[in-house]
Design an enzyme around this catalytic site. Structure first.
Site, PDB file in Angstrom:
ATOM      1  N   SER A   8      78.451  57.702 116.446  1.00 22.08           N
ATOM      2  CA  SER A   8      77.264  58.399 116.939  1.00 22.08           C
ATOM      3  C   SER A   8      77.313  59.880 116.584  1.00 22.08           C
ATOM      4  O   SER A   8      78.200  60.614 117.020  1.00 22.08           O
ATOM      5  CB  SER A   8      77.164  58.247 118.456  1.00 22.08           C
ATOM      6  OG  SER A   8      76.105  59.038 118.921  1.00 22.08           O
ATOM      7  N   HIS A  33      74.847  56.128 113.634  1.00 17.52           N
ATOM      8  CA  HIS A  33      74.001  55.973 114.822  1.00 17.52           C
ATOM      9  C   HIS A  33      73.446  57.357 115.170  1.00 17.52           C
ATOM     10  O   HIS A  33      74.205  58.310 115.367  1.00 17.52           O
ATOM     11  CB  HIS A  33      74.825  55.408 115.981  1.00 17.52           C
ATOM     12  CG  HIS A  33      74.011  55.108 117.190  1.00 17.52           C
ATOM     13  ND1 HIS A  33      73.270  53.958 117.334  1.00 17.52           N
ATOM     14  CD2 HIS A  33      73.802  55.816 118.338  1.00 17.52           C
ATOM     15  CE1 HIS A  33      72.649  53.958 118.503  1.00 17.52           C
ATOM     16  NE2 HIS A  33      72.956  55.084 119.133  1.00 17.52           N
ATOM     17  N   ASP A  35      70.950  59.508 117.682  1.00 13.25           N
ATOM     18  CA  ASP A  35      70.292  59.479 118.991  1.00 13.25           C
ATOM     19  C   ASP A  35      69.214  60.545 119.079  1.00 13.25           C
ATOM     20  O   ASP A  35      69.501  61.739 118.983  1.00 13.25           O
ATOM     21  CB  ASP A  35      71.337  59.745 120.082  1.00 13.25           C
ATOM     22  CG  ASP A  35      72.292  58.581 120.255  1.00 13.25           C
ATOM     23  OD1 ASP A  35      71.815  57.461 120.469  1.00 13.25           O
ATOM     24  OD2 ASP A  35      73.517  58.804 120.163  1.00 13.25           O
ATOM     25  N   MET A  37      66.521  62.225 121.565  1.00 13.15           N
ATOM     26  CA  MET A  37      66.211  62.355 123.000  1.00 13.15           C
ATOM     27  C   MET A  37      65.140  63.419 123.192  1.00 13.15           C
ATOM     28  O   MET A  37      65.214  64.485 122.575  1.00 13.15           O
ATOM     29  CB  MET A  37      67.467  62.775 123.765  1.00 13.15           C
ATOM     30  CG  MET A  37      68.648  61.848 123.561  1.00 13.15           C
ATOM     31  SD  MET A  37      70.060  62.446 124.490  1.00 13.15           S
ATOM     32  CE  MET A  37      71.295  61.249 123.992  1.00 13.15           C
ATOM     33  N   HIS A  66      68.172  55.556 117.202  1.00  5.19           N
ATOM     34  CA  HIS A  66      67.976  55.112 118.582  1.00  5.19           C
ATOM     35  C   HIS A  66      67.044  56.103 119.267  1.00  5.19           C
ATOM     36  O   HIS A  66      67.434  57.233 119.559  1.00  5.19           O
ATOM     37  CB  HIS A  66      69.365  55.065 119.255  1.00  5.19           C
ATOM     38  CG  HIS A  66      69.348  54.734 120.705  1.00  5.19           C
ATOM     39  ND1 HIS A  66      70.454  54.903 121.512  1.00  5.19           N
ATOM     40  CD2 HIS A  66      68.378  54.234 121.520  1.00  5.19           C
ATOM     41  CE1 HIS A  66      70.169  54.520 122.751  1.00  5.19           C
ATOM     42  NE2 HIS A  66      68.910  54.126 122.784  1.00  5.19           N
ATOM     43  N   MET A  68      65.266  57.554 122.246  1.00  5.34           N
ATOM     44  CA  MET A  68      65.204  57.667 123.717  1.00  5.34           C
ATOM     45  C   MET A  68      64.068  58.625 124.025  1.00  5.34           C
ATOM     46  O   MET A  68      64.266  59.753 124.488  1.00  5.34           O
ATOM     47  CB  MET A  68      66.551  58.170 124.251  1.00  5.34           C
ATOM     48  CG  MET A  68      67.613  57.079 124.249  1.00  5.34           C
ATOM     49  SD  MET A  68      69.282  57.727 124.315  1.00  5.34           S
ATOM     50  CE  MET A  68      69.529  58.054 122.571  1.00  5.34           C
ATOM     51  N   MET A 137      72.614  49.201 126.477  1.00  8.17           N
ATOM     52  CA  MET A 137      73.200  50.479 126.909  1.00  8.17           C
ATOM     53  C   MET A 137      74.286  50.199 127.935  1.00  8.17           C
ATOM     54  O   MET A 137      74.029  49.589 128.973  1.00  8.17           O
ATOM     55  CB  MET A 137      72.131  51.383 127.539  1.00  8.17           C
ATOM     56  CG  MET A 137      71.067  51.908 126.582  1.00  8.17           C
ATOM     57  SD  MET A 137      71.697  52.844 125.177  1.00  8.17           S
ATOM     58  CE  MET A 137      72.727  54.085 125.953  1.00  8.17           C
ATOM     59  N   GLY A 142      71.439  59.360 127.588  1.00  4.38           N
ATOM     60  CA  GLY A 142      71.199  60.789 127.730  1.00  4.38           C
ATOM     61  C   GLY A 142      72.364  61.655 127.283  1.00  4.38           C
ATOM     62  O   GLY A 142      72.157  62.764 126.810  1.00  4.38           O
ATOM     63  N   PHE A 143      73.572  61.125 127.413  1.00  2.00           N
ATOM     64  CA  PHE A 143      74.729  61.954 127.109  1.00  2.00           C
ATOM     65  C   PHE A 143      75.854  61.117 126.488  1.00  2.00           C
ATOM     66  O   PHE A 143      75.988  59.933 126.799  1.00  2.00           O
ATOM     67  CB  PHE A 143      75.272  62.607 128.392  1.00  2.00           C
ATOM     68  CG  PHE A 143      74.230  63.419 129.108  1.00  2.00           C
ATOM     69  CD1 PHE A 143      73.974  64.735 128.738  1.00  2.00           C
ATOM     70  CD2 PHE A 143      73.468  62.845 130.115  1.00  2.00           C
ATOM     71  CE1 PHE A 143      72.988  65.476 129.376  1.00  2.00           C
ATOM     72  CE2 PHE A 143      72.475  63.581 130.762  1.00  2.00           C
ATOM     73  CZ  PHE A 143      72.234  64.897 130.392  1.00  2.00           C
ATOM     74  N   GLY A 144      76.643  61.769 125.650  1.00  2.00           N
ATOM     75  CA  GLY A 144      77.844  61.125 125.130  1.00  2.00           C
ATOM     76  C   GLY A 144      78.980  61.282 126.138  1.00  2.00           C
ATOM     77  O   GLY A 144      78.877  62.038 127.113  1.00  2.00           O
ATOM     78  N   ASP A 175      76.211  50.401 123.235  1.00  2.00           N
ATOM     79  CA  ASP A 175      76.091  51.846 123.083  1.00  2.00           C
ATOM     80  C   ASP A 175      76.499  52.559 124.370  1.00  2.00           C
ATOM     81  O   ASP A 175      75.783  52.498 125.368  1.00  2.00           O
ATOM     82  CB  ASP A 175      74.631  52.178 122.718  1.00  2.00           C
ATOM     83  CG  ASP A 175      74.463  53.640 122.335  1.00  2.00           C
ATOM     84  OD1 ASP A 175      75.478  54.351 122.229  1.00  2.00           O
ATOM     85  OD2 ASP A 175      73.304  54.050 122.137  1.00  2.00           O
ATOM     86  N   GLY A 176      77.639  53.244 124.304  1.00  2.00           N
ATOM     87  CA  GLY A 176      78.095  54.066 125.419  1.00  2.00           C
ATOM     88  C   GLY A 176      79.451  53.656 125.945  1.00  2.00           C
ATOM     89  O   GLY A 176      79.662  52.508 126.329  1.00  2.00           O
TER      90      GLY A 176
HETATM   91  C1  DX5 Z   1      73.847  57.887 124.872  1.00  2.00           C
HETATM   92  C2  DX5 Z   1      73.695  57.618 123.404  1.00  2.00           C
HETATM   93  C3  DX5 Z   1      74.935  57.161 122.761  1.00  2.00           C
HETATM   94  C4  DX5 Z   1      76.060  58.128 122.805  1.00  2.00           C
HETATM   95  C5  DX5 Z   1      77.318  57.320 122.953  1.00  2.00           C
HETATM   96  O1  DX5 Z   1      72.605  58.135 125.436  1.00  2.00           O
HETATM   97  O2  DX5 Z   1      72.693  56.645 123.173  1.00  2.00           O
HETATM   98  O3  DX5 Z   1      74.706  56.731 121.422  1.00  2.00           O
HETATM   99  O4  DX5 Z   1      76.177  58.952 121.679  1.00  2.00           O
HETATM  100  O5  DX5 Z   1      78.349  58.188 123.130  1.00  2.00           O
HETATM  101  P1  DX5 Z   1      79.803  57.758 123.602  1.00  2.00           P
HETATM  102  O6  DX5 Z   1      80.320  56.792 122.592  1.00  2.00           O
HETATM  103  O7  DX5 Z   1      80.515  59.071 123.634  1.00  2.00           O
HETATM  104  O8  DX5 Z   1      79.636  57.145 124.975  1.00  2.00           O
HETATM  105 ZN    ZN Z   2      72.544  55.692 121.127  1.00  2.00          ZN
END
Ligand code: DX5
Ligand code: ZN
Length: 215
Positions: A8, A33, A35, A37, A66, A68, A137, A142-144, A175-176
């Site tokens: 990601s 990947h 993201d 947002m 992806h 969001m 998910m 929203g966050f990594g 994802d996540g």
């Molecule tokens: C979260 C994203 C993910 C995120 C995953 O909203 O959709 O793609 O980057 O990050 P990790 O692998 O750090 O949980």
């Molecule tokens: Zn994602």
């Protein structure tokens, strides 16, 4: 069983994006990947069309985008032009999901649908034949770097059964919170695409971490 790893970009160093794109190019990763947002569907704002175009100029692997965002149907052609190969929308943001899936396919992209942790996979039964990928998910989007939600395993098994029931070869993406400790369990449950942000980019040697995720 063959499966894909999709690092990601959210966890990349945005001031050194070309370097990180080239790292993924030279690794055993399968997809990028990406993201997107909007600060409305999720409480964070990440990146948009110009950044995806810039990634596309350097990437040698497919872009798995992806969304969001609310009203994703407004931007399908734009994401195609920017370089998306796989386009995933959230079921929770798509009141006319069947039409949106059709528009993604008309734009020659693989069509994906993402589910938030509270959304039951059953809701996809009537569109399963029409889609290429389901993104489950395993954190709230929203966050990594968030903690993996354990109920994900049951969702993967239910979805895999639904796909098997109709003889469909479905891409099941997680994802996540994917880590070197849980990725094998996810594959055993039936996943075949694993997204990894924090696990790859916060490691001392991202190329080696991707190699380990490839088994
Ligand atoms: C979260 C994203 C993910 C995120 C995953 O909203 O959709 O793609 O980057 O990050 P990790 O692998 O750090 O949980
Ligand atoms: Zn994602």
């Amino acid at each position: 069983m063959s499966y894909k790893i999709a690092p990601s970009i959210l966890s990349a160093d945005f001031a050194n994006l070309q370097r990180d794109v080239e790292m993924i190019n030279s690794s055993r990763a399968d997809w990028f990947h990406v993201d997107v947002m909007d600060g409305v569907f999720v409480p964070n704002i990440s990146l948009g069309l110009p950044v995806i175009s810039a990634i596309k100029r350097h990437a040698t692997k497919p872009l798995d985008v992806h969304l969001m965002i609310v009203q994703p149907e407004r931007y399908i052609g734009d994401f195609k032009k920017a370089g998306a190969d796989i386009l995933t929308v959230h079921i929770e943001a798509s009141p006319h999901l069947h039409r949106t899936i059709g528009a993604i396919k008309e734009n020659d992209m693989l069509a994906g649908v993402a589910l938030n942790p509270h959304t039951n996979v059953e809701l996809l039964r009537d569109v399963l034949r029409d889609i290429d990928l389901v993104c489950i998910m395993s954190v709230n989007p929203g966050f990594g770097g968030q903690k993996f939600i354990e109920n994900t395993y049951a969702k993967i098994k239910n979805l895999k059964q639904m796909a098997d029931d109709i003889g469909k070869n479905l891409l099941i993406e997680i994802d996540g919170g994917v880590t070197l400790d849980n990725f094998n369990l996810l594959l055993d449950a039936g996943a075949n695409v694993l997204v990894a942000g924090n696990t790859v980019f916060s490691s001392a040697n991202p190329i080696d971490t991707i190699h380990k995720l490839k088994g």
